[in-house]
Design a protein around this motif. Structure first.
Motif, PDB file in Angstrom:
ATOM      1  N   ILE A 200       0.843  -1.205   0.000  1.00 48.88           N
ATOM      2  CA  ILE A 200       0.000   0.000   0.000  1.00 48.88           C
ATOM      3  C   ILE A 200       0.871   1.244   0.000  1.00 48.88           C
ATOM      4  CG2 ILE A 200      -1.597   1.340   1.431  1.00 48.88           C
ATOM      5  CD1 ILE A 200      -2.826  -1.430   2.253  1.00 48.88           C
ATOM      6  N   ARG A 201       1.880   1.282   0.872  1.00 46.44           N
ATOM      7  CA  ARG A 201       2.768   2.448   0.910  1.00 46.44           C
ATOM      8  C   ARG A 201       3.556   2.593  -0.385  1.00 46.44           C
ATOM      9  NH1 ARG A 201       6.767   2.105   4.349  1.00 46.44           N
ATOM     10  NH2 ARG A 201       6.447   0.051   5.292  1.00 46.44           N
ATOM     11  N   SER A 202       3.895   1.460  -0.980  1.00 46.41           N
ATOM     12  CA  SER A 202       4.636   1.491  -2.235  1.00 46.41           C
ATOM     13  C   SER A 202       3.802   2.099  -3.358  1.00 46.41           C
ATOM     14  CB  SER A 202       5.069   0.062  -2.592  1.00 46.41           C
ATOM     15  OG  SER A 202       5.841   0.034  -3.767  1.00 46.41           O
ATOM     16  N   LEU A 203       2.540   1.677  -3.472  1.00 50.05           N
ATOM     17  CA  LEU A 203       1.678   2.257  -4.496  1.00 50.05           C
ATOM     18  C   LEU A 203       1.391   3.728  -4.220  1.00 50.05           C
ATOM     19  CD1 LEU A 203      -0.008   2.034  -7.025  1.00 50.05           C
ATOM     20  CD2 LEU A 203      -1.827   0.942  -5.699  1.00 50.05           C
ATOM     21  N   LEU A 204       1.293   4.093  -2.942  1.00 51.66           N
ATOM     22  CA  LEU A 204       1.047   5.500  -2.600  1.00 51.66           C
ATOM     23  C   LEU A 204       2.200   6.407  -3.020  1.00 51.66           C
ATOM     24  CD1 LEU A 204      -0.703   5.318   0.884  1.00 51.66           C
ATOM     25  CD2 LEU A 204      -1.559   6.515  -1.155  1.00 51.66           C
ATOM     26  N   CYS A 205       3.377   5.848  -3.215  1.00 49.29           N
ATOM     27  CA  CYS A 205       4.494   6.661  -3.705  1.00 49.29           C
ATOM     28  C   CYS A 205       4.220   7.234  -5.092  1.00 49.29           C
ATOM     29  CB  CYS A 205       5.781   5.840  -3.731  1.00 49.29           C
ATOM     30  SG  CYS A 205       6.482   5.486  -2.111  1.00 49.29           S
ATOM     31  N   HIS A 206       3.300   6.629  -5.828  1.00 48.46           N
ATOM     32  CA  HIS A 206       2.932   7.129  -7.156  1.00 48.46           C
ATOM     33  C   HIS A 206       1.815   8.171  -7.018  1.00 48.46           C
ATOM     34  CE1 HIS A 206       5.367   4.161  -9.326  1.00 48.46           C
ATOM     35  NE2 HIS A 206       4.995   3.306  -8.392  1.00 48.46           N
ATOM     36  N   ARG A 207       1.988   9.090  -6.126  1.00 45.44           N
ATOM     37  CA  ARG A 207       0.918  10.016  -5.764  1.00 45.44           C
ATOM     38  C   ARG A 207       0.504  10.902  -6.930  1.00 45.44           C
ATOM     39  NH1 ARG A 207      -1.631  11.622  -1.142  1.00 45.44           N
ATOM     40  NH2 ARG A 207      -0.399  10.093   0.007  1.00 45.44           N
ATOM     41  N   ALA A 208       1.471  11.415  -7.680  1.00 44.47           N
ATOM     42  CA  ALA A 208       1.114  12.297  -8.795  1.00 44.47           C
ATOM     43  C   ALA A 208       0.239  11.562  -9.810  1.00 44.47           C
ATOM     44  CB  ALA A 208       2.375  12.834  -9.469  1.00 44.47           C
ATOM     45  N   TYR A 209       0.574  10.323 -10.077  1.00 51.32           N
ATOM     46  CA  TYR A 209      -0.220   9.536 -11.025  1.00 51.32           C
ATOM     47  C   TYR A 209      -1.600   9.249 -10.463  1.00 51.32           C
ATOM     48  CZ  TYR A 209      -1.647   5.728 -14.081  1.00 51.32           C
ATOM     49  OH  TYR A 209      -2.347   4.928 -14.948  1.00 51.32           O
ATOM     50  N   ILE A 210      -1.665   8.848  -9.188  1.00 50.56           N
ATOM     51  CA  ILE A 210      -2.949   8.505  -8.578  1.00 50.56           C
ATOM     52  C   ILE A 210      -3.865   9.721  -8.504  1.00 50.56           C
ATOM     53  CG2 ILE A 210      -4.039   7.753  -6.422  1.00 50.56           C
ATOM     54  CD1 ILE A 210      -1.541   5.957  -6.021  1.00 50.56           C
ATOM     55  N   GLU A 211      -3.307  10.869  -8.143  1.00 49.80           N
ATOM     56  CA  GLU A 211      -4.125  12.082  -8.042  1.00 49.80           C
ATOM     57  C   GLU A 211      -4.664  12.506  -9.400  1.00 49.80           C
ATOM     58  OE1 GLU A 211      -1.619  14.851  -6.020  1.00 49.80           O
ATOM     59  OE2 GLU A 211      -2.172  14.096  -4.022  1.00 49.80           O
ATOM     60  N   ALA A 212      -3.941  12.180 -10.465  1.00 50.96           N
ATOM     61  CA  ALA A 212      -4.447  12.467 -11.812  1.00 50.96           C
ATOM     62  C   ALA A 212      -5.470  11.432 -12.263  1.00 50.96           C
ATOM     63  CB  ALA A 212      -3.285  12.516 -12.805  1.00 50.96           C
ATOM     64  N   LEU A 213      -5.418  10.257 -11.654  1.00 49.38           N
ATOM     65  CA  LEU A 213      -6.275   9.151 -12.072  1.00 49.38           C
ATOM     66  C   LEU A 213      -7.656   9.203 -11.433  1.00 49.38           C
ATOM     67  CD1 LEU A 213      -6.225   6.389 -13.644  1.00 49.38           C
ATOM     68  CD2 LEU A 213      -5.565   5.346 -11.455  1.00 49.38           C
ATOM     69  N   THR A 214      -7.737   9.663 -10.169  1.00 56.81           N
ATOM     70  CA  THR A 214      -8.991   9.584  -9.433  1.00 56.81           C
ATOM     71  C   THR A 214      -9.159  10.788  -8.516  1.00 56.81           C
ATOM     72  OG1 THR A 214     -10.243   8.255  -7.827  1.00 56.81           O
ATOM     73  CG2 THR A 214      -7.854   8.196  -7.637  1.00 56.81           C
ATOM     74  N   ASP A 215     -10.400  11.158  -8.259  1.00 58.22           N
ATOM     75  CA  ASP A 215     -10.712  12.212  -7.293  1.00 58.22           C
ATOM     76  C   ASP A 215     -10.820  11.658  -5.882  1.00 58.22           C
ATOM     77  OD1 ASP A 215     -10.823  14.185  -9.265  1.00 58.22           O
ATOM     78  OD2 ASP A 215     -12.949  13.802  -9.663  1.00 58.22           O
TER      79      ASP A 215
END
Length: 250
Positions: A200-215
């Motif tokens: 979970i923490r590892s995927l959260l490191c992709h924050r810029a991508y995730i924030e662009a992917l979902t609200d």
């Protein structure tokens, strides 16, 4: 048996020391199998990541020359969370990777450099899941997954890419298994429980991508996604959350 036509998932082999994971983009491994990687590195195994691209075409609001370095940093940070120190990029163009001898050669070279016993890649088939209406896979995943499976043989044959020998990369025929994560026809699994928090923490490191992917709140989104995906096959794996693989022996 868990049903009339579905068999239980076997434990992934553990008698190996080095693995090479080859995927197309930053975040592919974090969405796919980081919990398994965390368990492997905890056990003292060495895992190296090789990415075909830097994911530079992955965020619509960022130009590629800005996005690529950002996603590279996110990938290196996310790998470190699960105990992976070496992350390499092959610099193929995001979104337009082509299956062919150039891609096979680059991956075969990486296999020769790192000399893994286990090679991991991502679903190389047309869809995610095998049923009607399953989501269509991307060309990059298809190309890299298929090329990785083929490159494992290329790496052991000195006559396919003889220029690699000239570069000091001797053939490596020591790949014993090829493991495809997120396959619609998995055969094996790794217990995701011990590594799930780090995944979970590892995927959260992709924050810029995730924030662009979902609200959605990033942490809520990541916990929900990984919780769902690791629980889907639990009935076939003794009730344990699972990272699943389709395993091919060599």
């Amino acid at each position: 048996m868990t049903g009339t036509d579905v068999t239980d998932l076997a434990e992934m082999p553990g008698d190996w020391q080095r693995a090479l994971a080859v995927v197309a983009h930053p975040d592919d491994l974090e969405y796919g199998c980081a919990a398994a990687v965390a368990g492997w590195t905890d056990a003292g195994k060495e895992v190296v990541y090789v990415l075909a691209t830097r994911g530079e075409a992955g965020i619509d609001t960022l130009a590629p020359d800005v996005c690529g370095p950002l996603r590279e940093r996110e990938q290196r940070d996310s790998a470190a969370v699960v105990g992976v120190d070496t992350v390499e990029f092959l610099d193929h163009r995001d979104g337009v990777i082509e299956y062919g001898t150039g891609l096979r050669r680059d991956i075969a070279a990486a296999i020769r450099r790192h000399r893994p016993e286990l090679v991991v890649t991502l679903n190389h088939r047309d869809t995610w899941g095998g049923g009607p209406g399953a989501p269509w896979n991307t060309p990059d995943h298809l190309a890299v997954g298929r090329a990785t499976l083929d490159a494992a043989a290329d790496a052991g044959n000195r006559w396919i890419f003889p220029e690699l020998v000239e570069q000091g990369l001797e053939p490596w025929g020591g790949v014993r298994w090829l493991a495809v994560a997120a396959s619609s026809t998995p055969t094996h699994a790794v217990d995701a429980g011990p590594g799930l928090d780090r995944a979970i923490r590892s995927l959260l490191c992709h924050r810029a991508y995730i924030e662009a992917l979902t609200d959605e709140d990033p942490e809520q989104y990541v916990r929900s996604f990984l919780g769902m995906t690791t629980s889907q096959a639990s009935a076939r794996f003794g009730g344990r959350p699972a990272v699943t693989f389709e395993l091919f022996a060599r």
